[in-house]
Write a protein that holds these residues in place. Sequence first.
Motif, short mmCIF file in Angstrom:
data_model
loop_
_atom_site.label_atom_id
_atom_site.label_comp_id
_atom_site.label_asym_id
_atom_site.label_seq_id
_atom_site.Cartn_x
_atom_site.Cartn_y
_atom_site.Cartn_z
N GLN A 217 0.82 -1.22 0.00
CA GLN A 217 0.00 0.00 0.00
C GLN A 217 0.85 1.26 0.00
OE1 GLN A 217 -2.70 -1.37 3.27
NE2 GLN A 217 -4.17 -0.09 2.16
N ASP A 221 2.10 4.32 -7.33
CA ASP A 221 1.05 3.70 -8.15
C ASP A 221 1.62 2.94 -9.35
OD1 ASP A 221 1.92 5.99 -9.33
OD2 ASP A 221 -0.04 6.69 -10.00
N GLN A 224 2.55 -0.40 -8.02
CA GLN A 224 1.35 -1.15 -7.65
C GLN A 224 0.68 -1.77 -8.88
OE1 GLN A 224 -0.95 1.78 -5.50
NE2 GLN A 224 -0.11 1.16 -3.52
N LEU A 252 -5.11 -3.19 -2.17
CA LEU A 252 -4.91 -2.27 -3.30
C LEU A 252 -6.21 -1.59 -3.75
CD1 LEU A 252 -2.31 -4.24 -5.44
CD2 LEU A 252 -1.93 -2.14 -4.16
N SER A 255 -6.17 1.96 -2.74
CA SER A 255 -5.09 2.80 -3.27
C SER A 255 -5.60 4.19 -3.62
CB SER A 255 -4.48 2.14 -4.52
OG SER A 255 -3.58 3.01 -5.15
N SER A 256 -4.70 5.16 -3.57
CA SER A 256 -5.09 6.53 -3.93
C SER A 256 -5.15 6.71 -5.44
CB SER A 256 -4.07 7.52 -3.34
OG SER A 256 -2.77 7.20 -3.82
N SER A 257 -4.60 5.79 -6.20
CA SER A 257 -4.59 5.90 -7.67
C SER A 257 -5.83 5.24 -8.28
CB SER A 257 -3.34 5.23 -8.22
OG SER A 257 -3.47 5.01 -9.61
N VAL A 260 -4.96 2.04 -10.33
CA VAL A 260 -4.66 0.85 -9.50
C VAL A 260 -5.97 0.24 -8.98
CG1 VAL A 260 -3.52 0.03 -7.40
CG2 VAL A 260 -2.37 1.70 -8.86
N LYS A 261 -6.87 1.10 -8.51
CA LYS A 261 -8.16 0.61 -7.97
C LYS A 261 -8.93 -0.15 -9.06
CE LYS A 261 -10.52 3.47 -5.22
NZ LYS A 261 -11.08 4.73 -4.67
#
Length: 948
Positions: A217, A221, A224, A252, A255-257, A260-261
Amino acid sequence: MTAAENVCYTLINVPMDSEPPSEISLKNDLEKGDVKSKTEALKKVIIMILNGEKLPGLLMTIIRFVLPLQDHTIKKLLLVFWEIVPKTTPDGRLLHEMILVCDAYRKDLQHPNEFIRGSTLRFLCKLKEAELLEPLMPAIRACLEHRHSYVRRNAVLAIYTIYRNFEHLIPDAPELIHDFLVNEKDASCKRNAFMMLIHADQDRALDYLSTCIDQVQTFGDILQLVIVELIYKVCHANPSERARFIRCIYNLLQSSSPAVKYEAAGTLVTLSSAPTAIKAAAQCYIDLIIKESDNNVKLIVLDRLVELKEHPAHERVLQDLVMDILRVLSTPDLEVRKKTLQLALDLVSSRNVEELVIVLKKEVIKTNNVSEHEDTDKYRQLLVRTLHSCSVRFPDMAANVIPVLMEFLSDSNEAAAADVLEFVREAIQRFDNLRMLIVEKMLEVFHAIKSVKIYRGALWILGEYCSTKEDIQSVMTEVRRSLGEIPIVESEIKKEAGELKPEEEVTVGPVQKLVTEMGTYATQSALSSSRPAKKEEDRPPLRGFLLDGDFFVAASLATTLTKIALRYVALVQEKKKQNSFVAEAMLLMATILHLGKSSLPKKPITDDDVDRISLCLKVLSECSPLMNDIFNKECRQSLSHMLSAKLEEEKLSQKKESEKRNVTVQPDDPISFMQLTAKNEMNCKEDQFQLSLLAAMGNTQRKEAADPLASKLNKVTQLTGFSDPVYAEAYVHVNQYDIVLDVLVVNQTSDTLQNCTLELATLGDLKLVEKPSPLTLAPHDFANIKANVKVASTENGIIFGNIVYDVSGAASDRNCVVLSDIHIDIMDYIQPATCTDAEFRQMWAEFEWENKVTVNTNMIDLNDYLQHILKSTNMKCLTPEKALSGYCGFMAANLYARSIFGEDALANVSIEKPIHQGPDAAVTGHIRIRAKSQASGYIPHEIWFVKE
């Protein structure tokens, strides 16, 4: 290897209008010019080599006078030059001069400037000569320990490509990169190193991931995304590893991206079908849709949710998330809202329908408060249709929905009001308990209706379903109020003559009709003096429609008055009241007939409307039981039959959809146990990453049709004759908006053909992306030339051109072979589509371009001919099967299709079988095609001419 087959990684935009410079002038500039002159000369050399020139005499000049320079621009240009220049002799040996080049690049790999080191490493990724790379390996390894991350990450890429192409040059690359990855701190370097291990040594990649799986985490990104790809590939190849990595994928999802999500959610769905996993992935998708601003992203992610819904096991999980899905309606884009509402409607169940209806009602009310906009009107229509579908499927909801929707009958947007009216008509017929409520609400909004079409529908509903004495009297009151003062002709003439004083014209307020004991009407009204209304719009609505010449509404009014009068006669026993009511209804019809025959309306009354009103007058004067049955029973039965057929059709289509989605397992199908499945059998499922890559490159592996005519051979077009000196044929490959022409050129002569060039031009909405490079063809040699064409619409597209060449040793001018035209098959762009009857009629009325095609066929069966048309044109038949079933000698059907560019094509097939010519008579008739413009009308028109 021909010039066209040489691999070139760097694309350069070349202006074709300038004259190519001579080799002598270029040599002079490269030797004696300043830095600026050398830069310009080097650019020209690069362009000439890209266009097929060899220029071997300049190689040593560039090595002596340009290679030692330290100017950064020249160093960048030299990287491109060494990439494209021929590095071997005709027999495949490395040129001796390249040893000097190799030494120069060894020095650049040790240069103190990190940009020069990094760009040199990037250039080495493109080299395909092992002899050149071998002396540079120690310097490349040393770059892994450079202080700057730009150099380190490009060193990793260089090692990866060298290991992939020439493993013997660096056999310990995976071990080297694994050690580098363990100690590396920069995210981009770690990402490149990890990506190399995934493709070069997956076990080492897994070992590294297992050591840091709890810190995933915290990674960047870009790293990831590569980790998600690795987990997918590992679990795809070896499903027993799923339990090991599923927790990582769950993490994941947070994730902030967004990228990635999205990838993590897609991977989670493929790894696990557990309800918790599906719910987590769906929730992640919904969050992405709401938070992302790009509408294209929203639509792509919505498609993922729709794919989840198609799986029967996942549908129930998504049903619990309907309210979350409805949050997407806050997006202003109509296409996103449309897809969201459709998805919510597919997922609605008895558990969540109440909450769904509450949200939709709020959205409908919101659209009333928003300033008028085209999309607002369309959105309101979508909401009305969704509520309509909910009420039909869940009748208990209708009572909550109807009062809100009926406010929109007075809407200025006729399409939205028409949808509401259709819904109300169906509800009042199906739900007996709601009839009183609907009639009461209809009487409330009746005076505010602005559209004549909606007015006619409202009149029909009131005439058909008012069953009590009070309701019938209320309808008559509203009709009188809407007509204004009668007789109409006399009051209008007086107004024009000025007998009614314009300064103080008497207007009547809301009228209340009361029936006295004698059976006559007593009118209570509030008289008020007011300034005259100068605008015609201030007239009562029905009076305004009639004076505008719209007498079709008068025919509807006559039918309504006849129905309620006949019903009133049956309800009230007193003769005087009966006669009084019937007489008033007949007076209203007579005054409308009088108005229609006068010169006051803008258009006179039609004969059809006169006949209809006269018939109603005759029916009321006679009051026969037969006519009573026809007016008050038969009409409602017709509506009932129509609604039943519609409901049955909807159920049938839903049943077909559910049958498609249900996975049927035959009794003798083998059972697959995961634990007993061999590893090589696990790969039967497609790799999603590989599929997406192939789709992007336009190389999707489509299943070939059983019909050999549908194979690739059907797409081959012969461009020249067999006796021409150059034979050419083209394979036309269509990939969405791109067309790739793969042209095979064969030299059929005993001469060497130099500068053999394929010159193409386009007609229509096609654009040639690049000019094909010239070739040199040996005697009886052949080569493939590729040309890309962009397509902008389904307009009739033609590609034409010629092949020009010089004969080696001949003194004559250039030779030319003219090619046959290539007609682009527009069938690749046509897709069957659906729309409602109302939308079809609206488009049919709006579209300006029309063509009429006469049917000319040997087929003798109407249904067979229709199926042949559907198959040939790729259109969809909108006319229900029930309407086409049976045999009566003629057939009419509506067809619809859309192109991938959003162009609509409509067709109406009207065919018959002339029975008097015997059973073997061919089908005759016409096909009318309509489209927005002539270009999109070509879609089905050309196909019909070809196929017939």
